[in-house]
Design a protein around this motif. Sequence first.
Motif, short mmCIF file in Angstrom:
data_model
loop_
_atom_site.label_atom_id
_atom_site.label_comp_id
_atom_site.label_asym_id
_atom_site.label_seq_id
_atom_site.Cartn_x
_atom_site.Cartn_y
_atom_site.Cartn_z
N LEU A 31 -22.40 -11.02 -41.17
CA LEU A 31 -23.52 -10.63 -42.19
C LEU A 31 -24.36 -11.78 -42.57
CD1 LEU A 31 -21.43 -8.28 -44.26
CD2 LEU A 31 -22.64 -7.80 -42.34
N GLY A 32 -24.13 -12.86 -41.70
CA GLY A 32 -24.84 -14.13 -42.13
C GLY A 32 -26.50 -14.12 -42.14
N GLY A 33 -26.89 -14.32 -43.47
CA GLY A 33 -28.59 -14.53 -43.58
C GLY A 33 -29.03 -12.87 -44.18
N GLU A 53 -25.14 -18.08 -45.70
CA GLU A 53 -26.78 -17.91 -46.02
C GLU A 53 -27.16 -16.51 -46.50
OE1 GLU A 53 -28.80 -19.86 -43.08
OE2 GLU A 53 -28.19 -21.79 -43.49
N ALA A 54 -26.22 -15.75 -46.73
CA ALA A 54 -26.45 -14.37 -47.39
C ALA A 54 -26.83 -14.19 -48.90
CB ALA A 54 -25.41 -13.32 -47.14
N HIS A 72 -20.76 -20.18 -46.78
CA HIS A 72 -21.63 -21.51 -46.81
C HIS A 72 -22.94 -20.92 -47.23
CE1 HIS A 72 -23.53 -24.83 -44.44
NE2 HIS A 72 -23.58 -25.19 -45.61
N HIS A 73 -23.38 -21.70 -48.24
CA HIS A 73 -24.86 -21.40 -48.80
C HIS A 73 -24.94 -19.80 -49.19
CE1 HIS A 73 -28.42 -23.31 -49.72
NE2 HIS A 73 -28.37 -24.19 -49.17
N THR A 74 -24.19 -19.28 -49.41
CA THR A 74 -24.37 -17.74 -50.10
C THR A 74 -24.54 -17.93 -51.38
OG1 THR A 74 -22.43 -17.05 -48.49
CG2 THR A 74 -23.31 -15.71 -49.96
N THR A 94 -22.25 -22.79 -52.24
CA THR A 94 -22.31 -21.42 -52.78
C THR A 94 -22.65 -21.38 -54.23
OG1 THR A 94 -20.16 -21.12 -51.25
CG2 THR A 94 -20.90 -19.50 -52.83
N LYS A 95 -23.39 -20.39 -54.41
CA LYS A 95 -24.08 -20.21 -55.94
C LYS A 95 -23.58 -19.05 -56.35
CE LYS A 95 -27.89 -23.46 -54.91
NZ LYS A 95 -27.67 -23.83 -53.77
#
Length: 349
Positions: A31-33, A53-54, A72-74, A94-95
Motif C-alpha cells: 500500500l506504499g504511497g 510513504e502512505a 518508512h516515511h508514513t 514515521t510521523k
Amino acid sequence: MLAAELVAAVKSGEFCEDLNLSGADLTGADLGGGLFQACDFSGANLASARVKEAVFLGCNLTNASFFGANCHHTVFNECHMGAAIFVGATLKLTKFIQSSLQRASFRDTSSEMMMFIRSDLEGASFTGAKLDRTVIHESKVDGIDLTGSSIQRFFVSGIDFRSVDLSAAAFEMAVLNQCCFSGMDLAGFFFDRCQLMESDFSDANLEGARLPQANLKGANLARANFTGADCHRALLIEANLEEARFAKANLEQAVIERANLHKADFSEARLTQATLRGADAHEASFLGADLVYADLSNANLENANLTLASMFRAVLHGVKDTGAVIPNRSVALGTDEDRARAEHWHSSP
C-alpha cells in the motif's frame, strides 16, 4: 473490499476515502504511497505490509497490527490508533500527528527520526525499543513503558517522567530540557551527554548514576542523592544543589559556576580542575574532597567544612570564608590583588 482490490486501487493512484476495512487481512499488502482518509482499519492485519510513504488522515486504526510492516516515511494524522501493534515495524521518519495511541505497542522496534506531535501516548509500550532521534512534542506520556529501551538523541521538552517506567533504560545524547524527574529512583541510570537544562531532579535518587558531560544548567537538584555518581565534565551552571548529596561522586572538570550549593555534601568527591566560580557554598561540606586545581574564585564558603580536602593549587581568589574550616589553605592560591583591583575597577565619570 478485498486486499487485491485495495492494492490495485492504490497502485492506480486512487484516493481511498470512507472505506470499511475493519478486520481485513492485509498481510504483506503493498500500500506504499497510498492516501487514505476516514477509512476504518480497526482490527485489520497489516503484518509485513508495505505502507511506505502512505498517508492516513482521520482513519480508525484501533487494534490494527503493523507487525513487521514497512512504515518508512508514513504519516498518521488525526488517527485513532489505540492498542495498535508496531512490533518489529520499520519506523524511519514515521510521523504521528495529533493521533491517539493509548496502549499502542512499539516493543523491540528500531526507529530513526520518528515523531509524535501533540499525540496521546498514554500507556504505550516501548519496552526494549531502540529509539534514535525520536521527537515527542506536546504529547501525553502518562504511564508509557520505556523498560530496557536504548534512547539516543531523543528530543522531548517539558515532559513529566514521574509516571513513566524507565527501568533499565538508558539515555545517550538526548535532549530532555525542562522535564520532571522529581522524587524518582534513578540509581545507576545513564544520562550520557544529555541536555537536561532546567529539569527537576529534586529529591530524586541518582546514586551511582552516569551523567558524564551532561548539561544541567539551571536544573533543580535540591536534596537529590548523587552519591558515587559519575558527573565528570558536567555543566551545573546556576543549578540548585541545595542539600544535595555528592559524596564520593566524580565531578572532575565539572563547571558549577554561580550554583546554589548551600549545605550540599561533597565529602570525598573528586572535584579536580572543577570550576565553582561564584558558587554559594555556605555551610557545604567538602570533607576529604579532591579540590586539586579547582577554581573557587569569588565563591561563598562561609561556615563550609574543607577538612582533609586536597587543596593543591586550588584557587581561593576573593572567597568569602567567615567561619570556614580550611586546614590546607597553605597549598592553595589566595586572592590575586591585581585581579581583585581589575574586578572592582570602574571608569571615571
